[in-house]
Design an enzyme around this catalytic site. Structure first.
Site, PDB file in Angstrom:
ATOM      1  N   ASP A 151       0.820  -1.202   0.000  1.00  0.00           N
ATOM      2  CA  ASP A 151       0.000   0.000   0.000  1.00  0.00           C
ATOM      3  C   ASP A 151       0.861   1.262   0.000  1.00  0.00           C
ATOM      4  OD1 ASP A 151       0.975   0.135   2.597  1.00  0.00           O
ATOM      5  OD2 ASP A 151      -0.961  -0.127   3.574  1.00  0.00           O
ATOM      6  N   GLU A 169       3.851   1.003   2.186  1.00  0.00           N
ATOM      7  CA  GLU A 169       4.757  -0.105   1.919  1.00  0.00           C
ATOM      8  C   GLU A 169       4.553  -1.253   2.902  1.00  0.00           C
ATOM      9  OE1 GLU A 169       7.894   2.653   1.780  1.00  0.00           O
ATOM     10  OE2 GLU A 169       7.673   2.927  -0.369  1.00  0.00           O
ATOM     11  N   GLU A 195       7.811  14.384   8.250  1.00  0.00           N
ATOM     12  CA  GLU A 195       6.938  13.292   7.823  1.00  0.00           C
ATOM     13  C   GLU A 195       5.864  13.034   8.871  1.00  0.00           C
ATOM     14  OE1 GLU A 195       7.872   9.250   5.641  1.00  0.00           O
ATOM     15  OE2 GLU A 195       8.386   9.065   7.762  1.00  0.00           O
TER      16      GLU A 195
END
Length: 395
Positions: free
Chosen positions: A176, A179, A335
Site C-alpha cells: 500500500d 509499503e 513526515e
C-alpha cells in the site's frame, strides 16, 4: 476523537504570516532539491529515503508545483517519469503480454515504486511492488494539462506504457501507500489507479483506442470498489475489511475518485475524523507502529482538501493551521510528529534503525502548498502566481 474546542476557534489562515512563510519555504525547498533530470528527492537527509524518488510522492509534489505556477518544474518531473518508463518499455510490454496470456510475472519482476535520482533501481532491499504511484502520475499529468492547457505529445509513449501496465495489473495485491500489507488489494491504490486512468482518458489528448481502454479499466475498478471496498457507508483500507486508512481521503480530493458531496465521501471523512484524528493531527491507521504511530502533517492536509472540496472550509483551515504548527527550523515540515503516539514502545526501535524520522519531507510541503492554494492563501513568490485548480473530472 476530534478536538471539539478547535472547531470554535478557527484562525483566519488567509492572514497568517506563518502559513504564507511555510508555503514560500516549501516552494523554495522543492525547487532547490529537484535534480537537473527532474527527480524530486523524497527527503534530502533521512537515511532510508535519501537518493530516491517515488512516483507517488513526486506526482503529488509536481501537482503542487503545477498549481503554484511552476510549470517547468512539474514538466521536468513528468519527463523524469517518462524516461523511467520508456527505458523499460520492453519489460512493461512483456509484463502486459504475460498477464494477458494468463502467466502474470512474479511481484519482484514488476516495476519498482521508487527509483534512484538518475532513474535507476538501486541496490537496497525495499517493499517495492506498488501500483498507486503509476496511477497518480497519470492523474497529475492530466491535471497539469487541464490547468495550463498543455499538450501531452511529449509523454505519449510513457502514457501508453502506463495504461498497458495498469490495465493488466490493477487487480493484483501489492504493497500500500505505506509499503505494508502486500497480501491485500488496497482501496487507496485502486482509487489512485482509476483516477489516473479516468483523468488521462478525459483529456481528449490521447488516441481513441487508448482512451477507451483507460476509461473501461477505470470503470471496472470503480465497480469493484463499490462492491468490495465499502462498509457502513465509508471506503475501507483494503477489499473485504471494515477498517480504514487515512489515505482514503485523498480519493475525495485532490484525486476526484469520489464526488466530494456524495454520501460515501461524507461517510469516509466522518470515519477518518472519528477514528484517526486527534487535535487535528491525523494518524495513518489504528494499528500503526512506524515510529510509534505518530500523526502525519500531509494526512491532515489531505483531510483538509477533502473538507474544502465538500464545502467545509472552516474545518480545512483548522487542519492547515495544525499542519503549520508542526513546522520546525527554516519552516521545514516533517513526515510525522510524536504529539500523540499510538504505540510509544515502537518509537525507539525505529530511531535506532534509521535515526529520527524524515524531516523535511518534500511530500509534506507539497500537500501544505496544495491545501493553502485550495483555500486561497495569498503569498509572495519569485515564481508565477498560482494557477486555478483544474476542473473536477466528470464522473
Amino acid at each position: 476523537m476530534i478536538d471539539k474546542s478547535m472547531q470554535s476557534s478557527t484562525v483566519a489562515c488567509n492572514g497568517d504570516p506563518a502559513v504564507r512563510s511555510i508555503v514560500q519555504a516549501g516552494i523554495r525547498l522543492i525547487l532547490e532539491q529537484q535534480t537537473p533530470g527532474g527527480a524530486y528527492p523524497a527527503s534530502p537527509s533521512f537515511s532510508a529515503y535519501a537518493g530516491y524518488c517515488w512516483f507517488r510522492d513526486g506526482s503529488y509534489i509536481a501537482d503542487a508545483m503545477s498549481a503554484s505556477g511552476h510549470i517547468e518544474s512539474a514538466e521536468r518531473f513528468f519527463d523524469w517519469c517518462s524516461n523511467a518508463l520508456t527505458s523499460r518499455a520492453g519489460r512493461i510490454r512483456r509484463i502486459a503480454a504475460e498477464s494477458l496470456a494468463g502467466r502474470p510475472v512474479a511481484a519482484d519482476q514488476m516495476l519498482p515504486t521508487r527509483f534512484t535520482l538518475d532513474g535507476g533501481e538501486g541496490s537496497d532491499d525495499w517493499w517495492d511492488f506498488q501500483l498507486d504511484g503509476y496511477g497518480t502520475w497519470l492523474w497529475a499529468l492530466a491535471e497539469h494539462s487541464a490547468r495550463h492547457d498543455r499538450p501531452l505529445e511529449r509523454w505519449a509513449e510513457a502514457i501508453d506504457l502506463t495504461v498497458d501496465y495498469l490495465s493488466v495489473s490493477w487487480q493484483r495485491p501489492c504493497y500500500d501507500w505505506w509499503e505494508e500489507s502486500a497480501q491485500h488489494v488496497h482501496v487507496s491504490t485502486l482509487g489512485c489507479i482509476a483516477s489516473g486512468l479516468a483523468s488521462i482518458a478525459q483529456t481528449g489528448l490521447i488516441g481513441k483506442s487508448l482512451s477507451e481502454r483507460a476509461a473501461s479499466t477505470a470503470h471496472e475498478i470503480r465497480r469493484r470498489v463499490q462492491n468490495e471496498g465499502v462498509q457502513d457507508g465509508h471506503l475501507t483500507k483494503w477489499l473485504g475489511t471494515d477498517t480504514v486508512d487515512a489515505s482514503l481521503v485523498s480519493l475525495i480530493a485532490p484525486m476526484n475518485f469520489l464526488p466530494p458531496h456524495s454520501p460515501l465521501s461524507a461517510g469516509t471523512i466522518a470515519v477518518i475524523e472519528e477514528q484517526l484524528t486527534v487535535d487535528n493531527g491525523v494518524h495513518r491507521y489504528l494499528a500503526d507502529t512506524y515510529y510509534g504511530g505518530g500523526q502525519w502533517p500531509l494526512l491532515s492536509c489531505f483531510l483538509g482538501l477533502a473538507h474544502a472540496a465538500s464545502g467545509n472550509r472552516t474545518r480545512a483551515h483548522e487542519l492547515l493551521e495544525w499542519t503549520a504548527s508542526t513546522a520546525g527550523a527554516n519552516d521545514e515540515l516533517p513526515e510525522q510528529v510524536d504529539h500523540h503516539l499510538l504505540d510509544p514502545d515502537h518509537l525507539q526501535p525505529w530511531n535506532e534503525r534509521w535515526g529520527s524520522s524524515a524531516n523535511p519531507l518534500l511530500w509534506s510541503h507539497a500537500m501544505f502548498i496544495r491545501l493553502a492554494i485550495a483555500l486561497g492563501v495569498p503569498y509572495d513568490t519569485a515564481g508565477p502566481t498560482p494557477a486555478p485548480a483544474a476542473k473536477e473530472n466528470a464522473k
